[in-house]
Motif scaffolding. Structure first.
Motif, PDB file in Angstrom:
ATOM      1  N   ILE A   2       0.875  -1.128  -0.142  1.00 45.71           N
ATOM      2  CA  ILE A   2      -0.150  -0.122   0.031  1.00 45.71           C
ATOM      3  C   ILE A   2       1.059   1.383   0.088  1.00 45.71           C
ATOM      4  CG2 ILE A   2      -1.843   1.079   1.359  1.00 45.71           C
ATOM      5  CD1 ILE A   2      -2.679  -1.344   0.099  1.00 45.71           C
ATOM      6  N   ILE A   3       0.846   1.839  -1.101  1.00 45.17           N
ATOM      7  CA  ILE A   3       1.789   3.111  -1.089  1.00 45.17           C
ATOM      8  C   ILE A   3       0.696   4.165  -1.019  1.00 45.17           C
ATOM      9  CG2 ILE A   3       3.239   4.505  -2.745  1.00 45.17           C
ATOM     10  CD1 ILE A   3       4.310   1.676  -3.659  1.00 45.17           C
ATOM     11  N   ASP A  48      -3.119   4.238   2.186  1.00 40.80           N
ATOM     12  CA  ASP A  48      -3.228   4.644   3.419  1.00 40.80           C
ATOM     13  C   ASP A  48      -3.387   6.236   3.556  1.00 40.80           C
ATOM     14  OD1 ASP A  48      -3.129   2.166   4.549  1.00 40.80           O
ATOM     15  OD2 ASP A  48      -0.660   2.230   4.744  1.00 40.80           O
ATOM     16  N   ALA A  49      -3.069   7.008   2.546  1.00 39.22           N
ATOM     17  CA  ALA A  49      -3.331   8.445   2.597  1.00 39.22           C
ATOM     18  C   ALA A  49      -4.974   8.750   2.726  1.00 39.22           C
ATOM     19  CB  ALA A  49      -2.606   9.253   1.361  1.00 39.22           C
ATOM     20  N   TYR A  50      -5.738   7.741   2.368  1.00 42.64           N
ATOM     21  CA  TYR A  50      -7.032   7.914   2.284  1.00 42.64           C
ATOM     22  C   TYR A  50      -7.713   7.690   3.438  1.00 42.64           C
ATOM     23  CZ  TYR A  50      -6.492   8.971  -2.787  1.00 42.64           C
ATOM     24  OH  TYR A  50      -6.144   9.611  -3.905  1.00 42.64           O
ATOM     25  N   TYR A  51      -7.261   6.764   4.492  1.00 39.79           N
ATOM     26  CA  TYR A  51      -7.677   6.381   5.583  1.00 39.79           C
ATOM     27  C   TYR A  51      -7.006   6.417   6.986  1.00 39.79           C
ATOM     28  CZ  TYR A  51     -11.323   4.486   2.227  1.00 39.79           C
ATOM     29  OH  TYR A  51     -12.123   4.426   1.783  1.00 39.79           O
ATOM     30  N   GLN A  52      -7.730   6.766   7.821  1.00 40.07           N
ATOM     31  CA  GLN A  52      -7.282   6.959   9.354  1.00 40.07           C
ATOM     32  C   GLN A  52      -6.937   5.547   9.651  1.00 40.07           C
ATOM     33  OE1 GLN A  52      -9.998   8.022   8.070  1.00 40.07           O
ATOM     34  NE2 GLN A  52     -10.904   9.757   9.084  1.00 40.07           N
ATOM     35  N   SER A  53      -6.071   5.491  10.639  1.00 39.52           N
ATOM     36  CA  SER A  53      -5.532   4.110  11.030  1.00 39.52           C
ATOM     37  C   SER A  53      -6.789   3.120  11.918  1.00 39.52           C
ATOM     38  CB  SER A  53      -4.523   4.220  12.319  1.00 39.52           C
ATOM     39  OG  SER A  53      -5.017   4.733  13.327  1.00 39.52           O
TER      40      SER A  53
END
Lengths: 431, 426, 388
Positions: free
Chosen positions: C67-68, C71-76
């Motif tokens: 995943i590059i 992850d920029a689109y979702y909180q942890s």
């Protein structure tokens, strides 16, 4: 650490706030008396609530979300959540649900110290939030109460179609109304419903006026921290009542006066001198509500518009409850609630707020509990930035789980964000 | 001379940068952060001012008729002499606290023996070309104390732990007491310890010591910002300071990535170094420097050894979690599956950088030029992974890494202090 | 015959691992048809098929995708499948898809539909709201309108117009597929050593990324080869039912781990779409009505559906009974609202029935199974101990 007493903002308050508090206290007292008076209680949710319909059957609404947030403000939520988790509820899921369950297991004592009666009916208005469905499945298992399900279709394509409206109206006719008739022992009275809806529309007019007063500089209101008080009556048990009309008339007069005096909003520690104007997306944190507000107020940050104050109904784009088409307008109301809007519509609404309210930017408070809000917020933030050119900010917390309120982390980001805005202004020579 | 100072109170170290009245960097100072923030800031400032004075000495030494290498050698001797003096002064404080704490414990003799040994070996720790384990008194004296404690306890092994316990208790008081570090007395003592000092050097030192340095404005920033010992108006967000500091170091910087111990920041700046957008990691420290610290502990390696080892990988094992909590378990499982340590490490570094890539994307991507700061910027494997991923995803921006990158935030704060000062003059 | 078995499984595994959807690309080149992706759970595959559209199951990126950007689109605190789905959307893996359909699974997938609209404004993006009211006159009418509008949207994008007789044919084809899957599940229930779950699973995953006709052939070949695999002998393993993995899928390594830890999986909710309805659909009459009626009356008791007045957990207990499972593994993705909110209610029912159970969480990209291995191993040992 905040103590429960500190957690409830009560230092400096407007008259409307006192009135509101009294209204809510009276409602809880009425609920507490219900077992003696024979009044029937219907549990339901804020988004897509059918208050007028319930009131037309003389049923008393109970809103577990409100109970949960009140528990958060009273410092009880940590214990309640922990109790629910011990009973097998996952740490990953919505803390409103766990807080409500923990409260129930602890005797279901409400904010006024009195026991909230068990539900006679669970009105599952499944609007804008998947968790609602599970929540009432759980409550059904716990209480053994009947459920009336109202499935409110999502505005996937950003519009309400005739098929969607028919679907909701048919459910109201065939499922919800008969269930309400059964529990109340009364027949459906559409004229009475229409009268209530007409009153709703009057209160809604004043609410919208108040919310839009934030377009002034300085804004006489805070449309997030202050806003949660303003929406209280109309989002809960009072839509359609004379009390709500009075409350919003009074509130409006109060705001008009403040506007005339050129005064800013009243925060717990006093009046805010406006330095920043923000639009906020996402619900607030309740466990440290006052501390959270203070972080904004100390920096002169006033929230001029927020999506959270639209969670129980979006009125500022023109919708009003309509006595001429009672069930259809209830259907439109449900489908129009903020979390039932698709993401492009949310982006449009927030972008318009940034522009129309002359905001410095959009700040997202992303809460762990609520995927209905949170999933996609990072993209919303970027889109609104692109469309408005105003910088976005991002902070994270939770609704009622104090473990997810990291004060220094939030303060750090918020101040960085405000300083960035300030620095940009200075560079632009507009400070 | 009026100076401005920026102080960056970080989770592990506190840094200070002193700017002269022309905006030039006069000196930098660093110390370990400690529970008393005010003392940490003061120590960093004292260190930076000493460095500033040495800068002045160096300038004044231009008059010394000798070639560059000889001038350097004198300067180094002088600096080492001064450090020795500081070390001894702190040993004295430590000795006094230890003696008090040891009273009636039966450890008095042991403490005396250790302190005598510490005092005796001190000159060997300082001097041109000596490599010390750390320049922070807590670390250096701590490791030497433990060394001599193990000797003192060689006949009675039960003594070691109580002796070390005494140190751990006493060092807190010593390092949280106000810093002693007046340049002129320290440097004069250092001069006295040197043989055959040329008169011109003596003159240069006196000249530098005599320059009045007067604080104009200070600005603080950093991880412990909320409790920084500065008035509110003298505090700036670390985001702003990092942005401006990176801009000052590399004026073409448009994107800054800082990976520190506790947090990761992705910052976009405009051509003037003004922050236009930023993102920080969420509450958990996954993918921050601390994660690599856990890995190093788990592998019994020094933090600085991780990167070079990872660079010896022949393949990159895919690591999907940078959760610090699971770091050890994941590592052990990989090792038990027969993966090579180097290959796993390469995967771990890539995972850390991927976390940072997500923050960069959230903040608006990677623009040219791209400046990497923070402790992890010293790790060659992380740098390599970052270079590769930004090349693949963002047209290979120029990657800047300054050897002084640890001072980026403090430099930015100093520049803000300078702006405030200039504004106050107008 | 062992050679054939390995060949079929390898073929399926290749399809399953091919995140760039090679089979879809090939089909499009050959036929010039449209391909539309759908997220897990239920969508009416027959309707797509009848309009000449290939429905393509998008079940996340699994454990092989790095995943590059996602992850920029979702909180942890949000599950993994939307990250990998966005990643694949952005890295070009879905270039062969003319659209995406997002069924009503949960708020995350629902919101992803809007994100997709923002990210891919030129493609067909559809949120398919299935009814939670099961009255044919109410929910049925609404669902029919949804299906009609979906059909119209597909046609507007260049698919064949809706045609009742073609839909009847498509229903027949999917009945064939459903029958094959049902048979394999039956076979596994009877002789789990013949149909290891890690094989059945990759076959199911393959079945959603290739044309349905090819899937039927592959399942037939597998069944024949598995039946002939006499060298596969029963082992002393505990029979377990796995539940909670209906959307974000467990990594294959997790399924293998369960089997190696001494569990025979005898029922599960992986790739549930072909088992969403337990019976065949009528191939005559009004085919849209068949789709609607089957959805209303015959859908499985998934946590994404409101179950009305039914007792929570009863459906699972029936499955336990039918499959002869000796225990239940609650195996849900981290942060999966439907699975995790449902779980305590189902656990209560399972516990009341005296059925052993255990629970753990995963993400589709988990790479370490040590804890799960120990947990599942202990669980199967305890079951075997009890049953002795």
């Amino acid at each position: 650490m905040t103590t429960p007493a500190e957690a409830v903002p009560e230092v400096r308050k407007d008259g409307s706030q006192h009135k509101q508090k009294q209204m809510i206290a009276d409602h809880f007292s009425r609920l507490a008396r219900a077992p003696r008076t024979g009044d029937k209680c219907v549990y339901t949710f804020v988004p897509g609530n059918l208050t007028e319909l319930l009131l037309s059957f003389d049923l008393l609404p109970v809103l577990p979300e409100i109970n949960a947030l009140q528990s958060g403000m009273r410092g009880k939520s940590r214990e309640y959540i922990s109790l629910a988790e011990k009973q097998g509820h996952s740490e990953d899921v919505c803390t409103y649900v766990k807080c409500d369950l923990g409260m129930m297991k602890s005797g279901n004592v409400g904010p006024t110290g009195e026991k909230i009666p068990d539900p006679d009916l669970l009105l599952l208005s499944y609007t804008g939030c998947f968790t609602f469905m599970k929540w009432f499945e759980i409550l059904r298992q716990e209480y053994g109460a009947p459920v009336a399900m109202l499935h409110v279709p999502y505005q996937g394509d950003g519009e309400i179609t005739a098929a969607m409206r028919d679907y909701v109206v048919e459910q109201l006719r065939r499922n919800v109304i008969p269930a309400l008739e059964r529990v109340s022992g009364k027949s459906y009275d559409e004229d009475r419903l229409s009268e209530l809806l007409a009153r709703s529309a009057r209160a809604e007019d004043d609410l919208v006026w108040v919310l839009e007063s934030a377009k002034n500089r300085p804004s006489p209101i805070d449309a997030y921290f202050g806003g949660v008080y303003y929406i209280g009556p109309i989002f809960t048990a009072f839509r359609g009542t004379d009390e709500a009309i009075d409350y919003y008339r009074e509130l409006r007069a109060e705001v008009e006066q403040r506007l005339a005096d050129g005064r800013g909003p009243l925060a717990p520690d006093g009046e805010i001198e406006e330095r920043f104007r923000l639009v906020v997306e996402g619900p607030p944190n309740w466990t440290s509500f006052r501390e959270f507000w203070r972080m904004f107020a100390d920096e002169g940050a006033v929230v001029v518009a927020s999506s959270y104050t639209k969670v129980g109904g979006v009125y500022d784009t023109g919708f009003r409850h309509d006595p001429a088409r009672p069930l259809e307008s209830l259907a439109d109301y449900c489908m129009g609630c903020y979390t039932n809007l698709n993401l492009p519509r949310r982006v449009e609404l927030l972008s318009r707020y940034v522009v129309d309210y002359g905001a410095d930017g959009l700040l997202v408070n992303s809460v762990k509990s609520c995927n209905s809000f949170s999933a996609g917020q990072l993209m919303i933030l970027r889109e609104v930035e692109n469309r408005t050119g105003a910088p976005g900010g991002f902070i994270e917390s939770d609704l009622v789980d104090p473990r997810y309120f990291a004060a220094s982390n939030i303060k750090n980001r918020l101040e960085s964000y405000l300083q960035m805005i300030d620095q940009k202004r200075q560079a632009g020579g507009t400070a | 001379m009026k100076y401005t100072v920026g102080i960056d109170l970080g989770s592990t170290t506190t840094k200070a940068v002193v700017l002269g009245d022309g905006g030039e960097i006069l000196g930098r100072g660093i110390t370990n952060s400690r529970s008393n923030y005010a003392v940490a800031c003061e120590v960093a400032l004292v260190e930076a001012l000493i460095a500033a004075r040495f800068g002045l000495v160096e300038r004044a030494m231009a008059g010394l008729e000798a070639d560059e290498s000889i001038r350097r050698a004198w300067l180094e001797q002088l600096q080492e002499g001064l450090r020795l003096g500081q070390y001894r002064a702190q040993l004295d404080s430590l000795g006094a606290v230890l003696a008090r704490e040891a009273r009636g414990s039966g450890l008095e003799a042991g403490v005396r023996e250790i302190m005598d040994a510490l005092g005796a070996e001190a000159p060997q720790l300082y001097g041109p070309g000596t490599a010390r384990q750390s320049d922070f008194f807590r670390d250096l004296s701590g490791s030497r104390y433990r060394h001599f404690a193990s000797i003192a306890a060689s006949g009675a092994p039960g003594l070691f732990d109580p002796l070390v316990g005494l140190f751990d208790k006493s060092i807190l008081e010593v390092e949280n007491s106000p810093a002693a570090g007046e340049f002129s007395s320290l440097v004069r003592a250092a001069l006295a310890g040197l043989d055959g000092v040329p008169g011109a050097l003596r003159g240069a030192v006196e000249e530098a010591a005599a320059v009045p340095l007067e604080l104009a404005v200070s600005v603080g920033t950093g991880y412990g910002r909320a409790t920084l010992p500065f008035p509110k108006e003298q505090i700036r967000s670390e985001i702003l300071c990092h942005g401006l500091g990176a801009h000052a170091m590399f004026p073409r910087t448009r994107t800054v990535l800082d990976i520190g111990g506790q947090d990761t920041k992705a910052i976009q700046v405009d051509p003037q170094g003004i922050v236009t957008s930023f993102q920080m990691n969420d509450r958990c420290a996954a993918g921050c420097g601390r994660y690599l610290g856990y890995i190093a502990d788990e592998m019994n390696l020094g933090l600085h050894e991780l990167g070079p080892l990872a660079q010896q990988a022949t393949r990159t094992v895919r690591i999907n979690s940078t959760c610090t909590v699971f770091a050890g378990a994941e590592l052990r499982e990989r090792l038990s599956l027969g993966e090579r340590r180097e290959d796993i490490l390469a995967g771990l570094h890539r995972a850390v950088v991927l976390r940072a890539m997500a923050l960069l994307a959230r903040s608006g991507g990677v623009a040219d030029e791209f400046t990497f700061t923070g402790g992890v910027a010293k790790n060659p494997a992380a740098v390599e992974a970052l270079r590769q991923l930004t090349a693949e995803n963002y047209d290979g921006p120029t990657l800047n890494i300054s050897p002084d990158s640890i001072y980026t935030g403090a430099l930015g704060a100093a520049l803000f202090a300078r702006r405030d000062w200039q504004r106050s003059l107008n | 015959m062992t050679g054939e078995l390995e060949l079929v499984v390898a073929e399926a595994e290749e399809l399953f691992r091919d995140l760039r959807l090679g089979a879809v690309r090939r089909w499009k080149e050959e036929t010039g048809g449209l391909a539309v992706g759908y997220m897990p759970i239920y969508v009416p595959l027959e309707l797509f098929h009848a309009q000449g559209v290939m429905p393509v199951g998008i079940f996340g990126g699994g454990d092989q995708l790095e995943i590059i950007r996602g992850d920029a689109y979702y909180q942890s605190y949000i599950c993994h499948i939307p990250r990998s789905t966005i990643e694949l959307g952005l890295n070009g893996a879905f270039d062969c898809l003319d659209g995406m359909v997002f069924p009503a699974i949960c708020d995350v997938v629902r919101n992803l539909s809007g994100m997709w609209k923002l990210q891919f404004p030129d493609r067909l993006v559809r949120y398919l709201d299935v009814p939670q009211n099961f009255d044919p006159e109410v929910g049925g009418r609404f669902y029919r309108a949804e299906l009609e509008s979906l059909a119209a949207e597909l046609a507007a994008r260049g698919a064949a117009s809706y045609d009742a007789s073609r839909l009847r044919e498509s229903i027949a084809v999917y009945n064939e597929l459903r029958g094959r899957v049902r048979d394999l599940y039956d076979l596994r229930r009877r002789e789990p050593w013949k149909v290891p779950t890690h094989e059945l699973y990759v076959l199911l995953r393959a079945s959603v990324v290739q044309p349905v006709e090819a899937s039927i052939r592959l399942l037939d070949r597998y069944r024949e080869a598995a039946l002939a695999a006499d060298e596969r002998r029963p082992m002393d393993q505990a029979r377990v039912l796995v539940t909670g993995s209906f959307c974000e899928q467990p990594p294959l390594g997790l399924i293998r781990t369960l089997e190696r830890s001494g569990c025979y999986v005898v029922d599960d909710d992986f790739v549930q779409i072909h088992r969403w309805m337990e019976c065949d659909l009528p191939t005559g009459g009004d085919p849209l009505a068949s789709l609607v009626d089957a959805f209303l009356a015959d859908s499985v008791a998934s946590p994404v559906r409101y179950i009305g007045e039914e007792t929570k957990g009863r459906a699972l207990l029936e499955r336990v009974e039918r499959s002869g499972a000796e225990g239940v593994l609650f195996c849900a993705p981290s942060f999966c609202d439907p699975a995790l909110l449902d779980q305590p209610m189902i656990v209560a029912a399972v516990e009341a029935a005296g059925i052993p159970w255990t629970a753990f969480k995963y993400a589709e990209n988990n790479g370490q199974f040590q804890v799960i291995r120990e947990q599942a191993g202990t669980f199967s040992d305890s079951i075997k101990l009890w049953s002795d």
